[in-house]
Write an enzyme that holds these catalytic residues in place. Structure first.
Site, PDB file in Angstrom:
ATOM      1  N   SER A 182       0.798  -1.227   0.000  1.00 17.72           N
ATOM      2  CA  SER A 182       0.000   0.000   0.000  1.00 17.72           C
ATOM      3  C   SER A 182       0.831   1.277   0.000  1.00 17.72           C
ATOM      4  CB  SER A 182      -0.943  -0.003   1.194  1.00 17.72           C
ATOM      5  OG  SER A 182      -0.228  -0.240   2.385  1.00 17.72           O
ATOM      6  N   HIS A 210      -5.432  -3.678  -1.712  1.00 12.28           N
ATOM      7  CA  HIS A 210      -5.279  -2.651  -2.749  1.00 12.28           C
ATOM      8  C   HIS A 210      -5.330  -3.226  -4.161  1.00 12.28           C
ATOM      9  CE1 HIS A 210      -4.496   1.133  -0.610  1.00 12.28           C
ATOM     10  NE2 HIS A 210      -4.006   0.367   0.353  1.00 12.28           N
ATOM     11  N   LYS A 241     -11.535   0.008   0.294  1.00  7.18           N
ATOM     12  CA  LYS A 241     -10.733   0.699  -0.714  1.00  7.18           C
ATOM     13  C   LYS A 241     -11.544   0.858  -2.000  1.00  7.18           C
ATOM     14  CE  LYS A 241      -6.983   0.174   2.126  1.00  7.18           C
ATOM     15  NZ  LYS A 241      -6.244  -0.798   2.895  1.00  7.18           N
TER      16      LYS A 241
END
Ligand code: PLP
Length: 394
Positions: A182, A210, A241
């Site tokens: 990340s 992610h 996310k």
């Protein structure tokens, strides 16, 4: 103040001196390409809302409908009174989307790691862990009581070396890696790691926080990106996310999922995802299933922004994903850079220790599908001006 907590005052003062005190800004608008931050309209370069789903009208509408039908709260932990039809719907839709047999949801990605790792390994076992793994993997690993052996970041040869040196010393073993890292935006070589896990018959777990909504066909994640569908034992995911909401998930083998329903402590001892969260996640998955438009736009934007930043002379590290770190070195410089960006209308927060290693402070730009070309150009201009002013670029 009593002496018992005087040390905290000293610690906080120390953080302020070294530029590591985290000043948290206040958002007064929905998430999107532009935000109202501390009373100022600014371009948003911070959020993990990759696809703009955090305020997508279809997602908001789905939540409103669900609230009318179910209210807001789940009432209890799921094993006692809190599994609602909605939770099961979400789990089966996520399994369809990710082409896996089974999934289980948690309150967050953090919870998913804390639930999963101690359920799979314990005392007498070993975790082979990438040295830059996310904090929630580290905490879940510590909680498990298993031995944690780090290998060099994304270095498969080093992973194999550590395995060879320690093989046979432990009862069970697991390899754990972030999918997309990340803070740096690089991708774990999951195909190579999979080969090692197969060769030594070791359980493989990837945290795809992610990667979901970003990598793979239609955003199906890192396992799909490497065409390893059905081969990775445990995939951790988050809805906070690209899905734009909040919540976590584990996808993979039905046996693992069944076990987590019995032994995942945040599943057993913390209440379930709320109705609005769950309904929003279902709507986000539907949107991703219907069209790749948002994922395509995210990548177009990210490629453009990164190429232009490099052309300006910035060091954007090793990222191969929309995460764009702007490497600055010392934390006070990153803080000053961020303040000046804010003054010119760009919201991009500095990241320092302990989020990233000491001396590797940076501003992490998060490009999203909601940015227009004009937005990106405005951001580039601000970076160029501040970068020159502070002597970061020529
Ligand atoms: C953000 C992140 C998490 C935590 O996810 P939440 O749903 O926000 O708790 C876990 N793992 C990784 C790799 C992350 O990047």
């Amino acid at each position: 103040m009593t002496d018992r907590i005087a040390w905290i005052k000293e610690e906080l003062a120390g953080l302020k001196e070294t530029g590591l005190f985290n000043r948290i800004r206040t958002i007064e608008s929905p998430q999107g390409a532009w935000l109202m931050v501390d009373g100022r309209h600014v371009l948003n370069f911070c959020s993990n809302n990759y696809l703009g789903l955090a305020s997508h009208p279809r997602v908001v509408e789905a939540v409103q409908n669900a609230i009318r039908q179910y209210g807001v709260g789940p009432g209890a932990v799921r094993s006692i009174a809190g599994t609602m039809r909605l939770h099961l719907d979400l789990e089966s839709r996520l399994a369809d989307f990710k082409h896996v047999d089974s999934t289980i949801t948690f309150q967050s990605g953090f919870s998913a790691n804390i639930a999963t790792i101690p359920a799979l390994v314990g005392k007498g076992d070993v975790i082979y862990s990438d040295e830059l793994n996310h904090a929630s993997i580290i905490d879940g690993s510590r909680l498990s009581g298993a031995e944690i052996l780090r290998y060099k970041h994304v270095d498969v040869a080093d992973l194999e070396r550590v395995i060879q040196e320690t093989a046979g010393k432990y009862r069970r073993a697991i390899i754990i890696t972030d999918g997309v890292f990340s803070m740096d935006g690089d991708i774990a070589p999951l195909d190579e790691i999979y080969k090692v896990s197969s060769k030594y018959d070791i359980l493989l777990m990837v945290d795809d926080a992610h990667g979901e909504g970003v990598l793979g066909e239609a955003g199906r994640g890192i396992v799909d990106h490497f065409k390893l569908n059905g081969k990775v034992d445990v995939e951790i995911g988050t809805f906070s996310k690209a899905f734009g909401v909040m919540g976590g998930a584990v996808a993979g083998n039905p046996l693992v999922v069944d076990w987590l329903r019995q032994r995942g402590r945040p599943f057993l001892f913390s209440s379930a995802m709320t109705v609005p969260d769950t309904a929003a996640c279902i709507a986000s998955i539907e949107l991703l299933t219907e069209s790749t438009e948002l994922v395509d736009r995210l990548w177009d934007n990210a490629r453009y922004f990164k190429a232009e930043m490099k052309r300006l002379g910035f060091d954007t590290g090793v990222s191969t994903t929309p995460i764009t770190p702007v490497m600055l070195g010392e934390a006070p410089l990153a803080q000053e850079f961020s303040r000046k960006l804010y003054d010119s209308g760009v919201f991009a927060m500095p990241l320092g220790f302990p989020t990233v290693p000491k001396g590797k402070a940076r501003i992490r730009v998060m490009i999203s599908a909601t940015h227009s070309k004009a937005d990106l150009n405005k951001g580039l201009e601000a970076f160029s001006n501040v970068g020159k002013e502070l002597g970061v670029i020529a």
